[in-house]
Design a protein around this motif. Sequence first.
Motif, PDB file in Angstrom:
ATOM      1  N   ALA A   5      40.538  53.347  51.509  1.00 28.61           N
ATOM      2  CA  ALA A   5      40.582  53.307  50.048  1.00 28.61           C
ATOM      3  C   ALA A   5      41.415  54.452  49.487  1.00 28.61           C
ATOM      4  O   ALA A   5      42.110  54.278  48.483  1.00 28.61           O
ATOM      5  CB  ALA A   5      39.164  53.363  49.476  1.00 28.61           C
ATOM      6  N   VAL A   6      41.349  55.612  50.122  1.00 30.47           N
ATOM      7  CA  VAL A   6      42.138  56.752  49.647  1.00 30.47           C
ATOM      8  C   VAL A   6      43.621  56.414  49.654  1.00 30.47           C
ATOM      9  O   VAL A   6      44.331  56.618  48.667  1.00 30.47           O
ATOM     10  CB  VAL A   6      41.867  58.004  50.510  1.00 30.47           C
ATOM     11  CG1 VAL A   6      42.817  59.137  50.125  1.00 30.47           C
ATOM     12  CG2 VAL A   6      40.427  58.458  50.351  1.00 30.47           C
ATOM     13  N   GLY A   7      44.106  55.874  50.766  1.00 34.75           N
ATOM     14  CA  GLY A   7      45.522  55.528  50.848  1.00 34.75           C
ATOM     15  C   GLY A   7      45.917  54.462  49.849  1.00 34.75           C
ATOM     16  O   GLY A   7      46.948  54.570  49.175  1.00 34.75           O
ATOM     17  N   GLY A   8      45.098  53.425  49.722  1.00 33.45           N
ATOM     18  CA  GLY A   8      45.421  52.348  48.796  1.00 33.45           C
ATOM     19  C   GLY A   8      45.420  52.786  47.351  1.00 33.45           C
ATOM     20  O   GLY A   8      46.327  52.436  46.574  1.00 33.45           O
ATOM     21  N   LEU A   9      44.432  53.568  46.960  1.00 33.84           N
ATOM     22  CA  LEU A   9      44.337  54.035  45.580  1.00 33.84           C
ATOM     23  C   LEU A   9      45.459  55.017  45.244  1.00 33.84           C
ATOM     24  O   LEU A   9      46.041  54.964  44.155  1.00 33.84           O
ATOM     25  CB  LEU A   9      42.978  54.700  45.344  1.00 33.84           C
ATOM     26  CG  LEU A   9      41.770  53.761  45.297  1.00 33.84           C
ATOM     27  CD1 LEU A   9      40.481  54.560  45.449  1.00 33.84           C
ATOM     28  CD2 LEU A   9      41.750  52.961  44.008  1.00 33.84           C
ATOM     29  N   ALA A  10      45.760  55.923  46.180  1.00 29.28           N
ATOM     30  CA  ALA A  10      46.819  56.898  45.921  1.00 29.28           C
ATOM     31  C   ALA A  10      48.171  56.201  45.793  1.00 29.28           C
ATOM     32  O   ALA A  10      48.988  56.548  44.922  1.00 29.28           O
ATOM     33  CB  ALA A  10      46.857  57.938  47.041  1.00 29.28           C
TER      34      ALA A  10
ATOM     35  N   LEU B 278      42.632  58.112  36.978  1.00 25.48           N
ATOM     36  CA  LEU B 278      42.235  56.780  36.519  1.00 25.48           C
ATOM     37  C   LEU B 278      41.847  55.883  37.688  1.00 25.48           C
ATOM     38  O   LEU B 278      40.901  55.090  37.586  1.00 25.48           O
ATOM     39  CB  LEU B 278      43.371  56.141  35.710  1.00 25.48           C
ATOM     40  CG  LEU B 278      43.577  56.708  34.306  1.00 25.48           C
ATOM     41  CD1 LEU B 278      44.865  56.167  33.698  1.00 25.48           C
ATOM     42  CD2 LEU B 278      42.386  56.389  33.402  1.00 25.48           C
ATOM     43  N   GLU B 279      42.553  55.991  38.805  1.00 25.16           N
ATOM     44  CA  GLU B 279      42.184  55.195  39.972  1.00 25.16           C
ATOM     45  C   GLU B 279      40.846  55.661  40.546  1.00 25.16           C
ATOM     46  O   GLU B 279      40.018  54.840  40.969  1.00 25.16           O
ATOM     47  CB  GLU B 279      43.275  55.261  41.035  1.00 25.16           C
ATOM     48  CG  GLU B 279      44.554  54.522  40.682  1.00 25.16           C
ATOM     49  CD  GLU B 279      44.340  53.027  40.460  1.00 25.16           C
ATOM     50  OE1 GLU B 279      43.368  52.466  41.009  1.00 25.16           O
ATOM     51  OE2 GLU B 279      45.149  52.423  39.744  1.00 25.16           O
ATOM     52  N   ALA B 280      40.628  56.971  40.589  1.00 20.48           N
ATOM     53  CA  ALA B 280      39.337  57.477  41.071  1.00 20.48           C
ATOM     54  C   ALA B 280      38.204  57.013  40.166  1.00 20.48           C
ATOM     55  O   ALA B 280      37.128  56.621  40.639  1.00 20.48           O
ATOM     56  CB  ALA B 280      39.366  59.006  41.156  1.00 20.48           C
TER      57      ALA B 280
END
Length: 233
Positions: A66-71, A222-224
Amino acid sequence: MNIERLLQEALGSGQGRRQNPGQGGSTLPGGLAGGAAAGGLVALLLGSKKARKLGGKALTYGGMAAVGGLAYKAWRDWQQNRPSGTEADPLHLPPPPADSGFDMAQERDSAGQDFRLAVLRAMILAAKSDGHIDPEEHGRIRDRIEALGLGAEEKAALFDSFAAPADPAEAARPARTDAQRAELYLASALAVDPDTPDERRYLDDLARHLALPEGLRGHLDLEAEAARRQVGA
């Protein structure tokens, strides 16, 4: 150092795959979700807060994938001047392209180490930034590390990360590209809910040390927030 074994024990990664609700049986790598079920150390740290926070729950659900996708989503929105945090399922975004600089398994940090270690350390340091870990909880974490049967290098890496002070300069130091800066910030933002002065100050200081490109932090935040909103719904 056996990176895969270290990440497996720290994050629960490789502990199986998680069903993606409402998407016709599609799946997502277990990441910290596996850690929650199998006793991953970071899940233990995030779960030790007096009041479990949504940022920690989002990491437990989505993990490093999720970290990679959101970033990457925040980065592309920032580049193309599009709004961020509006997708319906932020924790199940497509993986970043292999040549994007956001594929953490293929990236090295400023010291030539596997970049996933820097992301793991950033999560741990941020999660400690509100000072909630008391001596009893430190003891539980230490006992869990001792019981894992890791090699000397892997064990030392974990002890070092869990014992280190919550220093945003240290968390930022390994980044060598803007993509890595974005991922370190996003991982840190997901490891907390910025609802205490200490956590807000930590993220402010981290953003300053990372020297994020102008405007990018807003998209990452905003993604977080979208991820926290998904698990809190």
